[in-house]
Design an enzyme around this catalytic site. Sequence first.
Site, PDB file in Angstrom:
ATOM      1  N   ASP A 187       0.848  -1.188   0.000  1.00  0.00           N
ATOM      2  CA  ASP A 187       0.000   0.000   0.000  1.00  0.00           C
ATOM      3  C   ASP A 187       0.886   1.241   0.000  1.00  0.00           C
ATOM      4  O   ASP A 187       1.284   1.745   1.051  1.00  0.00           O
ATOM      5  CB  ASP A 187      -0.922   0.013   1.213  1.00  0.00           C
ATOM      6  CG  ASP A 187      -1.934   1.149   1.161  1.00  0.00           C
ATOM      7  OD1 ASP A 187      -1.748   2.092   0.367  1.00  0.00           O
ATOM      8  OD2 ASP A 187      -2.916   1.100   1.924  1.00  0.00           O
ATOM      9  N   HIS A 192       0.536   8.376   3.182  1.00  0.00           N
ATOM     10  CA  HIS A 192       1.210   7.800   4.344  1.00  0.00           C
ATOM     11  C   HIS A 192       2.724   8.008   4.330  1.00  0.00           C
ATOM     12  O   HIS A 192       3.419   7.496   5.214  1.00  0.00           O
ATOM     13  CB  HIS A 192       0.890   6.307   4.415  1.00  0.00           C
ATOM     14  CG  HIS A 192      -0.576   6.016   4.347  1.00  0.00           C
ATOM     15  ND1 HIS A 192      -1.450   6.399   5.336  1.00  0.00           N
ATOM     16  CD2 HIS A 192      -1.330   5.392   3.400  1.00  0.00           C
ATOM     17  CE1 HIS A 192      -2.685   6.037   5.001  1.00  0.00           C
ATOM     18  NE2 HIS A 192      -2.627   5.424   3.834  1.00  0.00           N
ATOM     19  N   ILE A 207      -0.107  10.249   7.685  1.00  0.00           N
ATOM     20  CA  ILE A 207      -0.817   9.468   8.698  1.00  0.00           C
ATOM     21  C   ILE A 207      -0.566   7.975   8.487  1.00  0.00           C
ATOM     22  O   ILE A 207      -0.085   7.549   7.439  1.00  0.00           O
ATOM     23  CB  ILE A 207      -2.332   9.749   8.666  1.00  0.00           C
ATOM     24  CG1 ILE A 207      -2.934   9.362   7.304  1.00  0.00           C
ATOM     25  CG2 ILE A 207      -2.594  11.219   8.995  1.00  0.00           C
ATOM     26  CD1 ILE A 207      -4.452   9.472   7.252  1.00  0.00           C
ATOM     27  N   GLY A 210      -4.888   2.918   7.983  1.00  0.00           N
ATOM     28  CA  GLY A 210      -5.907   2.368   8.874  1.00  0.00           C
ATOM     29  C   GLY A 210      -5.754   0.865   9.047  1.00  0.00           C
ATOM     30  O   GLY A 210      -5.971   0.321  10.133  1.00  0.00           O
TER      31      GLY A 210
END
Length: 297
Positions: A187, A192, A207, A210
Amino acid sequence: MAIHMHNIGKRNEGEPFSWTSKDALLYALSVGAGAGDQLKNLAFTTENSRGVEQKVLPTFAVVLGSSAGPMDELGDFKLSQILHGGQQITLHRALAASGTVVPVSGMSAVYDKGRNAVIELSTELLDVKTRELVATSVTTMIIRGEGGFGGPKGPSEGWEVPDRPADVSVVEKTTLDQALLYRLNGDTNPLHSDPQLARMVGFDKPILHGLCTMGFAGRVLLEQVCASEPEVFGSLSVRFASPVVPGDELSISIWKTETGAVFQVRVADTVVLDRGTYTHRTAEIGGTTEELEAATA
């Protein structure tokens, strides 16, 4: 703009997806296995420790051939309208240290939530040789501004925080490079990792994924509720409530139930994973929760 309702139920078979022992080890490290105590999770973080057979974290299933097929089959809305609302995984057998699966994916449901719409994408992972079902993953996508089309609202949600103290409370520290490590699972969304892009969409810094936060929770549940035995692990579902920044401390609260557990994850006073539900794989294994706990003690 519109959601392509006529594609509900359509399935797309992807190319076979293979993983190695090293891929499974990398995933375990990327969700904090071995970080607090390098000797604690050797079955998940090493492949050559004497007397220790390599095992695979069940949440590794989310990175195995997780494509939902062509995005244009979902609708003609913009990618910027999409939020990852929640995730569910079901293991039909423990994952092997290496293997190959065929992903069969598609849009399984669409719900009208008023202002927004919700699309559920389901992926079945089939053993490439036997075509037996290995795992199922369901991704919930919130499509902002696409509601109000008169569709079903979806099933009612009865989840609530139990009215008693948590049976287990665990604090897990994420590292400053957690997202950089997790992105190596495949990913590579720059949200990110790219500070400039993160600021463009309203964040002070990149960030955490999730699914990485979910991986932390899944690993703690495996340790605390399944005695670290993947054969017991059945299904897990979460709702993504707030973003996590690499370096944050995750406070994981677990309430055990007859069939597994419910859980919630916070950073300080902010809920970041909500409506967490875990269920033992009793259908295949058989036995009560007490018997499962005794078998894995």
